[in-house]
Scaffold this motif. Sequence first.
Motif, mmCIF file in Angstrom:
data_model
loop_
_atom_site.group_PDB
_atom_site.id
_atom_site.type_symbol
_atom_site.label_atom_id
_atom_site.label_comp_id
_atom_site.label_asym_id
_atom_site.label_seq_id
_atom_site.Cartn_x
_atom_site.Cartn_y
_atom_site.Cartn_z
ATOM 1 N N UNK A 86 0.816 -1.209 0.000
ATOM 2 C CA UNK A 86 0.000 0.000 0.000
ATOM 3 C C UNK A 86 0.842 1.248 0.000
ATOM 4 N N UNK A 87 0.169 2.389 -0.080
ATOM 5 C CA UNK A 87 0.838 3.681 -0.141
ATOM 6 C C UNK A 87 0.728 4.394 1.208
ATOM 7 N N UNK A 88 1.647 5.309 1.473
ATOM 8 C CA UNK A 88 1.566 6.085 2.717
ATOM 9 C C UNK A 88 0.280 6.912 2.768
ATOM 10 N N UNK A 89 -0.230 7.112 3.962
ATOM 11 C CA UNK A 89 -1.389 7.978 4.156
ATOM 12 C C UNK A 89 -1.131 8.894 5.353
ATOM 13 N N UNK A 90 -1.681 10.097 5.267
ATOM 14 C CA UNK A 90 -1.470 11.106 6.308
ATOM 15 C C UNK A 90 -2.819 11.613 6.799
ATOM 16 N N UNK A 91 -2.985 11.633 8.096
ATOM 17 C CA UNK A 91 -4.197 12.183 8.705
ATOM 18 C C UNK A 91 -3.806 13.330 9.627
ATOM 19 N N UNK A 92 -4.410 14.503 9.398
ATOM 20 C CA UNK A 92 -4.147 15.658 10.250
ATOM 21 C C UNK A 92 -4.944 15.543 11.547
ATOM 22 N N UNK A 93 -4.334 15.975 12.648
ATOM 23 C CA UNK A 93 -4.958 15.870 13.973
ATOM 24 C C UNK A 93 -5.802 17.117 14.239
ATOM 25 N N UNK A 94 -6.981 17.158 13.626
ATOM 26 C CA UNK A 94 -7.849 18.325 13.784
ATOM 27 C C UNK A 94 -8.349 18.465 15.221
ATOM 28 N N UNK A 95 -8.384 17.367 15.957
ATOM 29 C CA UNK A 95 -8.786 17.445 17.359
ATOM 30 C C UNK A 95 -7.770 18.217 18.195
ATOM 31 N N UNK A 96 -6.558 18.374 17.679
ATOM 32 C CA UNK A 96 -5.541 19.211 18.317
ATOM 33 C C UNK A 96 -5.531 20.604 17.694
ATOM 34 N N UNK A 97 -5.571 20.658 16.391
ATOM 35 C CA UNK A 97 -5.412 21.918 15.666
ATOM 36 C C UNK A 97 -6.565 22.880 15.922
ATOM 37 N N UNK A 98 -7.803 22.367 15.864
ATOM 38 C CA UNK A 98 -8.975 23.251 15.967
ATOM 39 C C UNK A 98 -9.070 23.929 17.333
ATOM 40 N N UNK A 99 -9.061 23.195 18.458
ATOM 41 C CA UNK A 99 -9.159 23.891 19.743
ATOM 42 C C UNK A 99 -7.973 24.816 20.018
ATOM 43 N N UNK A 100 -6.767 24.413 19.583
ATOM 44 C CA UNK A 100 -5.610 25.282 19.787
ATOM 45 C C UNK A 100 -5.763 26.579 19.001
ATOM 46 N N UNK A 101 -6.276 26.491 17.773
ATOM 47 C CA UNK A 101 -6.470 27.684 16.954
ATOM 48 C C UNK A 101 -7.566 28.576 17.527
ATOM 49 N N UNK A 102 -8.664 27.971 17.958
ATOM 50 C CA UNK A 102 -9.764 28.751 18.540
ATOM 51 C C UNK A 102 -9.321 29.431 19.824
ATOM 52 N N UNK A 103 -8.659 28.674 20.685
ATOM 53 C CA UNK A 103 -8.182 29.250 21.937
ATOM 54 C C UNK A 103 -7.144 30.339 21.713
ATOM 55 N N UNK A 104 -6.249 30.102 20.737
ATOM 56 C CA UNK A 104 -5.233 31.119 20.433
ATOM 57 C C UNK A 104 -5.838 32.385 19.887
ATOM 58 N N UNK A 105 -6.823 32.240 19.008
ATOM 59 C CA UNK A 105 -7.482 33.436 18.439
ATOM 60 C C UNK A 105 -8.224 34.203 19.523
ATOM 61 N N UNK A 106 -8.911 33.486 20.418
ATOM 62 C CA UNK A 106 -9.622 34.147 21.497
ATOM 63 C C UNK A 106 -8.662 34.839 22.455
ATOM 64 N N UNK A 107 -7.549 34.203 22.727
ATOM 65 C CA UNK A 107 -6.555 34.798 23.632
ATOM 66 C C UNK A 107 -5.978 36.075 23.022
ATOM 67 N N UNK A 108 -5.644 36.057 21.751
ATOM 68 C CA UNK A 108 -5.100 37.247 21.098
ATOM 69 C C UNK A 108 -6.134 38.375 21.077
ATOM 70 N N UNK A 109 -7.391 38.024 20.813
ATOM 71 C CA UNK A 109 -8.437 39.040 20.798
ATOM 72 C C UNK A 109 -8.615 39.686 22.162
ATOM 73 N N UNK A 110 -8.585 38.884 23.203
ATOM 74 C CA UNK A 110 -8.748 39.423 24.561
ATOM 75 C C UNK A 110 -7.569 40.287 24.968
ATOM 76 N N UNK A 111 -6.367 39.887 24.539
ATOM 77 C CA UNK A 111 -5.159 40.624 24.950
ATOM 78 C C UNK A 111 -4.978 41.934 24.187
ATOM 79 N N UNK A 112 -5.285 41.916 22.900
ATOM 80 C CA UNK A 112 -4.941 43.061 22.067
ATOM 81 C C UNK A 112 -6.134 43.894 21.597
ATOM 82 N N UNK A 113 -7.328 43.304 21.653
ATOM 83 C CA UNK A 113 -8.499 44.063 21.208
ATOM 84 C C UNK A 113 -9.371 44.534 22.363
ATOM 85 N N UNK A 114 -9.074 44.022 23.516
ATOM 86 C CA UNK A 114 -9.845 44.452 24.687
ATOM 87 C C UNK A 114 -11.218 43.866 24.683
#
Length: 208
Positions: A180-208
């Motif tokens: 068979x051939x190699x396959x790659x699965x992205x860990x969206x269960x890690x990426x999505x919450x980290x991105x959401x939390x990071x965006x919220x943190x930046x908004x709270x810190x810099x946008x008030x």
Amino acid sequence: MSEQTGYADHTYRSAMGMVGGTLLLALVVLLAADGIANGAGRTRWISLAALVAFVPLIFAFSLRPAVYAGRERLRVRNPFRTITLPWASVEGVRAAYSAEVFAGDGKYQMWAIPVSLRQRKKALRQSRGGGAASANLSGPGAVFAPGMSDTGGYRAQADQAVDEIRVLAERHASDEAAQGAPSVRWAYEIIVPAAVGGAALLALLFLG
């Protein structure tokens, strides 16, 4: 271990990474919980956003990485993706400054198998003292000479793991179930919450 029944995956993980990650997770959770429970105003929301952002990232880089080498395939679980490599697709494995596996047109790092130059130097000193044959022990393409493990000398953990994976690849590459051939699965269960939390943190810190 029987080749016919009871076959279990060889599992590789970084003990130091897991210990460090557990301690760091405990610290982050403790600080965030204190901010949520005792903070006022935006402090509670900042603490919550930081918790959502940092917990997945700490988990991804410390507790998540693992390498599973089974009869049919090699599965490499890195911080943000999981790479599944049937043995027939594995073209090479090496431990240079990081442990790497080559398959198809890709090169994939194995985060769960850290390379320690200190361990390599110790192995080199002991192999010279014991008269064991050794090959290049550091730098790109570093390998240990075949049969060195039989000398009783000390070996770096990354090189032991790479040799075991290489043996499994050679043993099972021709198996029908290992094609068979190699396959790659992205860990969206890690990426999505980290991105959401990071965006919220930046908004709270810099946008008030």
